[in-house]
Design a protein around this motif. Structure first.
Motif, mmCIF file in Angstrom:
data_model
loop_
_atom_site.group_PDB
_atom_site.id
_atom_site.type_symbol
_atom_site.label_atom_id
_atom_site.label_comp_id
_atom_site.label_asym_id
_atom_site.label_seq_id
_atom_site.Cartn_x
_atom_site.Cartn_y
_atom_site.Cartn_z
ATOM 1 N N ILE A 1 16.171 7.307 8.443
ATOM 2 C CA ILE A 1 14.777 7.119 8.845
ATOM 3 C C ILE A 1 14.586 7.625 10.275
ATOM 4 O O ILE A 1 15.549 7.715 11.055
ATOM 5 N N SER A 2 13.362 7.962 10.594
ATOM 6 C CA SER A 2 13.041 8.422 11.939
ATOM 7 C C SER A 2 11.809 7.656 12.406
ATOM 8 O O SER A 2 10.753 7.745 11.773
ATOM 9 N N PRO A 3 11.930 6.863 13.466
ATOM 10 C CA PRO A 3 10.810 6.015 13.887
ATOM 11 C C PRO A 3 9.557 6.830 14.215
ATOM 12 O O PRO A 3 9.651 7.946 14.730
ATOM 13 N N CYS A 4 8.406 6.252 13.928
ATOM 14 C CA CYS A 4 7.146 6.960 14.189
ATOM 15 C C CYS A 4 6.876 7.044 15.685
ATOM 16 O O CYS A 4 7.537 6.387 16.506
ATOM 17 N N GLY A 5 5.895 7.816 16.050
ATOM 18 C CA GLY A 5 5.587 8.051 17.466
ATOM 19 C C GLY A 5 5.183 6.791 18.207
ATOM 20 O O GLY A 5 5.589 6.582 19.359
ATOM 21 N N SER B 1 10.306 -6.431 9.786
ATOM 22 C CA SER B 1 10.008 -5.559 8.639
ATOM 23 C C SER B 1 8.547 -5.149 8.749
ATOM 24 O O SER B 1 7.767 -5.807 9.436
ATOM 25 N N ASN B 2 8.195 -4.061 8.072
ATOM 26 C CA ASN B 2 6.801 -3.607 8.204
ATOM 27 C C ASN B 2 5.858 -4.547 7.475
ATOM 28 O O ASN B 2 6.175 -5.064 6.400
ATOM 29 N N GLN B 3 4.722 -4.768 8.064
ATOM 30 C CA GLN B 3 3.723 -5.710 7.569
ATOM 31 C C GLN B 3 2.402 -4.975 7.506
ATOM 32 O O GLN B 3 1.767 -4.718 8.534
ATOM 33 N N TYR C 1 0.824 -1.209 0.000
ATOM 34 C CA TYR C 1 0.000 0.000 0.000
ATOM 35 C C TYR C 1 0.859 1.260 0.000
ATOM 36 O O TYR C 1 0.629 2.185 -0.771
ATOM 37 N N SER C 2 1.864 1.278 0.871
ATOM 38 C CA SER C 2 2.707 2.485 0.932
ATOM 39 C C SER C 2 3.903 2.405 -0.003
ATOM 40 O O SER C 2 4.491 3.428 -0.353
ATOM 41 N N HIS C 3 4.309 1.187 -0.362
ATOM 42 C CA HIS C 3 5.538 0.986 -1.143
ATOM 43 C C HIS C 3 6.756 1.552 -0.409
ATOM 44 O O HIS C 3 7.736 1.961 -1.029
ATOM 45 N N PHE C 4 6.652 1.593 0.907
ATOM 46 C CA PHE C 4 7.743 2.087 1.755
ATOM 47 C C PHE C 4 8.173 0.905 2.626
ATOM 48 O O PHE C 4 7.498 0.539 3.579
ATOM 49 N N GLN C 5 9.283 0.301 2.245
ATOM 50 C CA GLN C 5 9.708 -0.943 2.884
ATOM 51 C C GLN C 5 10.744 -0.644 3.968
ATOM 52 O O GLN C 5 11.779 -0.027 3.700
ATOM 53 N N VAL C 6 10.444 -1.096 5.172
ATOM 54 C CA VAL C 6 11.304 -0.779 6.314
ATOM 55 C C VAL C 6 11.880 -2.063 6.909
ATOM 56 O O VAL C 6 11.187 -3.081 6.989
ATOM 57 N N GLY C 7 13.145 -1.984 7.305
ATOM 58 C CA GLY C 7 13.793 -3.101 7.995
ATOM 59 C C GLY C 7 14.346 -2.631 9.325
ATOM 60 O O GLY C 7 14.904 -1.532 9.418
ATOM 61 N N LEU D 1 1.734 -3.104 10.788
ATOM 62 C CA LEU D 1 2.753 -3.003 11.841
ATOM 63 C C LEU D 1 4.039 -2.413 11.282
ATOM 64 O O LEU D 1 4.472 -2.791 10.189
ATOM 65 N N CYS D 2 4.661 -1.547 12.047
ATOM 66 C CA CYS D 2 5.966 -1.009 11.665
ATOM 67 C C CYS D 2 7.058 -2.050 11.919
ATOM 68 O O CYS D 2 6.934 -2.897 12.813
ATOM 69 N N ALA D 3 8.130 -1.916 11.170
ATOM 70 C CA ALA D 3 9.259 -2.841 11.297
ATOM 71 C C ALA D 3 9.817 -2.866 12.723
ATOM 72 O O ALA D 3 10.167 -3.931 13.250
ATOM 73 N N GLU D 4 9.912 -1.705 13.350
ATOM 74 C CA GLU D 4 10.501 -1.627 14.689
ATOM 75 C C GLU D 4 9.709 -2.449 15.692
ATOM 76 O O GLU D 4 10.252 -3.181 16.507
ATOM 77 N N ARG D 5 8.372 -2.310 15.600
ATOM 78 C CA ARG D 5 7.552 -3.042 16.575
ATOM 79 C C ARG D 5 7.508 -4.532 16.277
ATOM 80 O O ARG D 5 7.378 -5.343 17.198
HETATM 81 N N1 THU Z 1 7.040 2.448 8.913
HETATM 82 C C1 THU Z 1 7.869 1.641 9.625
HETATM 83 O O1 THU Z 1 7.814 0.413 9.528
HETATM 84 N N2 THU Z 1 8.772 2.230 10.440
HETATM 85 C C2 THU Z 1 8.991 3.574 10.540
HETATM 86 O O2 THU Z 1 9.874 3.995 11.281
HETATM 87 C C3 THU Z 1 8.174 4.482 9.741
HETATM 88 C C4 THU Z 1 7.040 3.895 9.005
HETATM 89 C C5 THU Z 1 6.096 1.822 7.979
HETATM 90 C C6 THU Z 1 4.641 1.918 8.327
HETATM 91 C C7 THU Z 1 4.021 1.769 6.967
HETATM 92 O O3 THU Z 1 3.930 0.378 6.645
HETATM 93 C C8 THU Z 1 5.019 2.401 6.012
HETATM 94 O O4 THU Z 1 6.251 2.426 6.709
HETATM 95 C C9 THU Z 1 4.648 3.825 5.584
HETATM 96 O O5 THU Z 1 4.345 4.606 6.676
#
Ligand code: THU
Length: 161
Positions: free
Chosen positions: A109-113, A61-63, A41-47, A72-76
């Motif tokens: 990258i900067s982790p979300c809140g 990784s983000n799922q 959906y976002s095409h933003f792949q995080v590890g 879910l974010c990759a960090e969590r």
């Molecule tokens: N995302 C992460 O996994 N980690 C971050 O630090 C920022 C955002 C993910 C959430 C979502 O799947 C995508 O990146 C776009 O926000």
């Protein structure tokens, strides 16, 4: 009335070659694991790759999900996996990277809140700081010595009484 000032120190590296070998290796893993993301959906792949105090490595990784808030974010993912596999072992360092299929991946990258709040809870639980190595696929890398520095005034369980 009293005004307060809160500051924190962090380190900026020009690129991955300035990191020590262990940190460079971890960031490379985080870059690699962006390929495991499910981000249609976002095409933003995080590890996010955690190095534990016992030397074990746990990756996340983000799922994402068609119901967007379920994602879910990759960090969590990495935090939950580490706590599930090694509940008694502290996390020493987490390297985080991303591959933005829509554009540039060269800024740290900067982790979300929500992830900052999750990191704060784990730090409090393990009573040891979690270092964060934040990068992209190239370019500058930022290292913070404790995740909590990214979330001043974090909500904590102590407030629940
Ligand atoms: N995302 C992460 O996994 N980690 C971050 O630090 C920022 C955002 C993910 C959430 C979502 O799947 C995508 O990146 C776009 O926000």
């Amino acid at each position: 009335m009293a005004k307060q000032l809160q500051q924190f120190e962090y380190t900026v590296y020009e690129d991955i070659t300035e990191l020590n070998d262990a940190d460079a290796w971890l960031l490379t893993e985080a870059r690699d694991v962006t390929h495991h993301a499910y981000a249609p959906y976002s095409h933003f792949q995080v590890g996010a790759v955690a190095r534990l105090a016992n030397g074990e490595i746990i990756a996340g990784s983000n799922q994402e999900n068609a119901s967007f808030p379920v994602g879910l974010c990759a960090e969590r993912v990495a935090l939950a996996a580490a706590a599930s596999v090694y509940p008694e072992v502290a996390i020493d360092t987490i390297a985080i990277s991303y591959h933005n299929l829509n554009g540039d991946s060269s800024q740290p990258i900067s982790p979300c809140g929500i992830c900052r709040q999750s990191l704060a809870e784990v730090e409090m639980r393990q009573k040891e700081p979690i270092r964060l190595i934040m990068g992209g696929l190239s370019g500058r890398v930022i290292v913070v010595e404790r995740a909590n520095d990214l979330l001043p005034f974090a909500f904590s369980g102590e407030m629940l009484g």
